[in-house]
Design an enzyme around this catalytic site. Structure first.
Site, short mmCIF file in Angstrom:
data_model
loop_
_atom_site.label_atom_id
_atom_site.label_comp_id
_atom_site.label_asym_id
_atom_site.label_seq_id
_atom_site.Cartn_x
_atom_site.Cartn_y
_atom_site.Cartn_z
N GLY A 197 0.79 -1.21 0.00
CA GLY A 197 0.00 0.00 0.00
C GLY A 197 0.83 1.27 0.00
N GLU A 248 9.33 -4.66 -8.82
CA GLU A 248 10.17 -5.18 -7.73
C GLU A 248 11.22 -6.12 -8.29
OE1 GLU A 248 7.60 -7.35 -5.15
OE2 GLU A 248 6.89 -5.59 -4.10
#
Length: 120
Positions: free
Chosen positions: A12, A45
């Site tokens: 988040g 990522e």
């Protein structure tokens, strides 16, 4: 530090925060599933992990959960379907980085998990 711990803690928040946590880590687990490639977050990522691994600043261990290594490496099967669907809304540079990261990490020694068995 182990990267996977920070993924849950960073959920988040923006990728800058997550990238900082990855940079502070020594080991990263990349856990691939058929739906992994639905997420720009996950692919970004992975690209960051690749960059750090190439500089010998991070060890990346891939885990293939109910997905074939070859499907991840070459964006085929369910994994590939999801990858190319996401790619339609992405830039050429993003796609290039993701593909390079998927190939790079898929050649690392890792773990393949199926229904009731695993292999290395």
């Amino acid at each position: 530090m182990i990267y996977s711990i920070f993924t849950a803690l960073s959920w988040g928040k923006d990728l800058t925060h997550l990238f900082k946590r990855i940079e502070e880590s020594k080991i990263a687990l990349a856990i691939f599933s058929g739906k992994y490639a639905q997420s720009k977050w996950c692919l970004n990522e992975l690209a960051k992990m690749k960059t750090l691994a190439e500089k010998n600043k991070l060890k990346v261990i891939p885990i293939f959960y109910k997905v074939k290594v070859d499907d991840v490496r070459h964006q085929k099967g369910e994994f590939g379907h999801n990858f190319w669907k996401l790619a339609r809304t992405s830039s050429g540079e993003e796609i290039k980085q993701w593909k390079e990261a998927l190939e790079f990490v898929s050649y690392k020694m890792g773990l393949t998990l199926c229904e009731n068995r695993y292999s290395t």
